[in-house]
Design a protein around this motif. Structure first.
Motif, PDB file in Angstrom:
ATOM      1  N   ALA A  43       9.927  -2.146   5.424  1.00 25.62           N
ATOM      2  CA  ALA A  43       9.263  -1.603   4.242  1.00 25.62           C
ATOM      3  C   ALA A  43      10.189  -1.733   3.039  1.00 25.62           C
ATOM      4  CB  ALA A  43       8.900  -0.136   4.471  1.00 25.62           C
ATOM      5  N   VAL A  44       9.610  -2.110   1.913  1.00 28.19           N
ATOM      6  CA  VAL A  44      10.343  -2.264   0.660  1.00 28.19           C
ATOM      7  C   VAL A  44       9.644  -1.403  -0.388  1.00 28.19           C
ATOM      8  CG1 VAL A  44      11.077  -3.896  -1.123  1.00 28.19           C
ATOM      9  CG2 VAL A  44      10.935  -4.644   1.271  1.00 28.19           C
ATOM     10  N   THR A  45      10.394  -0.534  -1.043  1.00 30.18           N
ATOM     11  CA  THR A  45       9.810   0.346  -2.049  1.00 30.18           C
ATOM     12  C   THR A  45       9.188  -0.472  -3.167  1.00 30.18           C
ATOM     13  OG1 THR A  45      11.432   2.055  -1.546  1.00 30.18           O
ATOM     14  CG2 THR A  45      10.313   2.217  -3.666  1.00 30.18           C
ATOM     15  N   ARG A  57      14.135   7.917   7.988  1.00 33.11           N
ATOM     16  CA  ARG A  57      14.755   8.784   6.984  1.00 33.11           C
ATOM     17  C   ARG A  57      14.514   8.326   5.545  1.00 33.11           C
ATOM     18  NH1 ARG A  57      14.940  11.602  10.800  1.00 33.11           N
ATOM     19  NH2 ARG A  57      16.669  11.904  12.211  1.00 33.11           N
ATOM     20  N   ASP A  58      14.280   7.031   5.342  1.00 29.74           N
ATOM     21  CA  ASP A  58      14.236   6.490   3.987  1.00 29.74           C
ATOM     22  C   ASP A  58      12.854   6.500   3.345  1.00 29.74           C
ATOM     23  OD1 ASP A  58      16.953   5.993   4.130  1.00 29.74           O
ATOM     24  OD2 ASP A  58      16.668   3.981   4.947  1.00 29.74           O
ATOM     25  N   PHE A  59      11.826   6.872   4.101  1.00 32.62           N
ATOM     26  CA  PHE A  59      10.458   6.822   3.584  1.00 32.62           C
ATOM     27  C   PHE A  59       9.708   8.086   3.951  1.00 32.62           C
ATOM     28  CE2 PHE A  59      11.724   2.389   4.095  1.00 32.62           C
ATOM     29  CZ  PHE A  59      11.452   1.906   2.824  1.00 32.62           C
ATOM     30  N   ALA A  60       8.675   8.382   3.128  1.00 34.28           N
ATOM     31  CA  ALA A  60       7.848   9.561   3.364  1.00 34.28           C
ATOM     32  C   ALA A  60       6.381   9.194   3.138  1.00 34.28           C
ATOM     33  CB  ALA A  60       8.252  10.690   2.406  1.00 34.28           C
ATOM     34  N   VAL A  61       5.506  10.020   3.679  1.00 33.59           N
ATOM     35  CA  VAL A  61       4.076   9.840   3.439  1.00 33.59           C
ATOM     36  C   VAL A  61       3.846   9.837   1.926  1.00 33.59           C
ATOM     37  CG1 VAL A  61       1.804  10.920   3.695  1.00 33.59           C
ATOM     38  CG2 VAL A  61       3.372  10.843   5.645  1.00 33.59           C
ATOM     39  N   GLY A  62       3.053   8.866   1.467  1.00 29.38           N
ATOM     40  CA  GLY A  62       2.745   8.734   0.050  1.00 29.38           C
ATOM     41  C   GLY A  62       3.595   7.708  -0.681  1.00 29.38           C
ATOM     42  N   GLY A  82       0.817  -1.206   0.000  1.00 31.81           N
ATOM     43  CA  GLY A  82       0.000   0.000   0.000  1.00 31.81           C
ATOM     44  C   GLY A  82       0.846   1.250   0.000  1.00 31.81           C
ATOM     45  N   VAL A  83       0.328   2.286   0.662  1.00 32.84           N
ATOM     46  CA  VAL A  83       0.937   3.613   0.658  1.00 32.84           C
ATOM     47  C   VAL A  83       1.158   4.052   2.106  1.00 32.84           C
ATOM     48  CG1 VAL A  83       0.580   6.022  -0.023  1.00 32.84           C
ATOM     49  CG2 VAL A  83      -0.221   4.180  -1.504  1.00 32.84           C
ATOM     50  N   ILE A  84       2.317   4.623   2.375  1.00 31.61           N
ATOM     51  CA  ILE A  84       2.609   5.099   3.733  1.00 31.61           C
ATOM     52  C   ILE A  84       1.722   6.290   4.052  1.00 31.61           C
ATOM     53  CG2 ILE A  84       4.364   6.172   5.204  1.00 31.61           C
ATOM     54  CD1 ILE A  84       6.456   4.472   3.786  1.00 31.61           C
ATOM     55  N   ARG A 140       4.923   4.274  -1.982  1.00 29.24           N
ATOM     56  CA  ARG A 140       4.333   2.941  -2.217  1.00 29.24           C
ATOM     57  C   ARG A 140       5.299   1.894  -1.678  1.00 29.24           C
ATOM     58  NH1 ARG A 140       1.163   1.780  -6.715  1.00 29.24           N
ATOM     59  NH2 ARG A 140       2.713   0.225  -7.310  1.00 29.24           N
ATOM     60  N   ILE A 141       4.773   0.998  -0.828  1.00 32.91           N
ATOM     61  CA  ILE A 141       5.648  -0.027  -0.250  1.00 32.91           C
ATOM     62  C   ILE A 141       4.971  -1.393  -0.198  1.00 32.91           C
ATOM     63  CG2 ILE A 141       6.949   1.614   1.181  1.00 32.91           C
ATOM     64  CD1 ILE A 141       5.361   0.424   3.630  1.00 32.91           C
ATOM     65  N   ALA A 142       5.825  -2.391  -0.118  1.00 28.49           N
ATOM     66  CA  ALA A 142       5.443  -3.746   0.244  1.00 28.49           C
ATOM     67  C   ALA A 142       6.060  -3.994   1.617  1.00 28.49           C
ATOM     68  CB  ALA A 142       5.979  -4.742  -0.783  1.00 28.49           C
ATOM     69  N   VAL A 143       5.552  -4.997   2.306  1.00 27.05           N
ATOM     70  CA  VAL A 143       6.028  -5.286   3.657  1.00 27.05           C
ATOM     71  C   VAL A 143       6.747  -6.633   3.669  1.00 27.05           C
ATOM     72  CG1 VAL A 143       5.357  -5.676   6.064  1.00 27.05           C
ATOM     73  CG2 VAL A 143       4.158  -3.966   4.695  1.00 27.05           C
ATOM     74  N   HIS A 144       7.998  -6.623   4.138  1.00 25.36           N
ATOM     75  CA  HIS A 144       8.692  -7.872   4.424  1.00 25.36           C
ATOM     76  C   HIS A 144       8.225  -8.249   5.824  1.00 25.36           C
ATOM     77  CE1 HIS A 144      11.772 -10.694   5.640  1.00 25.36           C
ATOM     78  NE2 HIS A 144      12.067 -10.831   4.354  1.00 25.36           N
ATOM     79  N   ALA A 145       7.273  -9.161   5.903  1.00 25.64           N
ATOM     80  CA  ALA A 145       6.459  -9.333   7.100  1.00 25.64           C
ATOM     81  C   ALA A 145       7.050 -10.211   8.196  1.00 25.64           C
ATOM     82  CB  ALA A 145       5.088  -9.865   6.706  1.00 25.64           C
TER      83      ALA A 145
END
Length: 189
Positions: A130-132, A73-78, A63-65, A80-85
């Motif tokens: 989180a994985v882009t 530091r590596d991610f921002a709102v909006g 989904g989307v953060i 798109r990511i997948a989750v390494h669960a």
């Protein structure tokens, strides 16, 4: 938010109104756009002991953060990511040598088993999990890669598959349907 909750083993999931999780330091909150349905999820809510009930299943969310906690530091709102669960501990001997799938905390730290998963509108997770996700990959197509895709890819890589080799896929089910394009991407026939 609404989420599908397993209230007790063997019982059907119940859709409930739940609070939206808040991002803590080092975490992000995912607005879930799709979540795969893995056989493991079905087994967890059916009969496997050890699950902390009630729980929100689902370990293949994408989904989307929607929120970013302090220190991320590596991610921002909006994004798109997948989750390494598999939320491994990062500290045991296995994690320190890159064998996180053998973490001593093991499956108990799988999203949807010991940690609320992706069968909800929102999910909190460590940012390091989180994985882009590329813009050209549809959410529903991406979700199965979070488990079945990683499992299949690891099997092909650990098997030493190289360009020009021939791969036989026995059964085109949950993993097999991903083995074909992954093997092709690795250059195999």
């Amino acid at each position: 938010m609404r989420g599908a909750v397993a209230e007790r083993l063997g019982a059907p999931l119940v859709v409930q109104d739940l609070p939206v999780p808040e991002a803590r330091p080092g975490e992000v909150v995912l607005k879930v756009r799709a979540c795969g349905v893995c056989y493991t999820d079905l087994r967890i809510v059916d009969a496997i002991g050890g699950a902390i009930m009630p729980l929100i299943p689902g370990h293949e969310p994408v989904g989307v953060i929607s929120q970013v906690g302090s220190g991320v530091r590596d991610f921002a709102v909006g994004d798109r990511i997948a989750v390494h669960a598999l939320f491994s501990c990062g500290e045991c001997a296995y994690c320190r040598v890159g064998e996180e799938e053998a973490c001593v905390l093991g499956i108990s730290r799988l999203a949807g088993l010991g940690i609320p998963g992706g069968y909800a509108e929102y999910m909190r997770l460590p940012a390091e999990r989180a994985v882009t996700l590329p813009d050209n990959l549809d959410f529903t197509e991406a979700a199965p890669f979070c488990c079945a895709g990683l499992t299949t890819y690891a099997s092909l890589k650990n098997g030493g598959i190289e360009a020009g080799q021939r791969v036989v896929v026995v059964g085109i089910g949950g993993l097999g349907h991903l083995a074909v394009p992954i093997a092709r991407a690795l250059g195999a026939e």
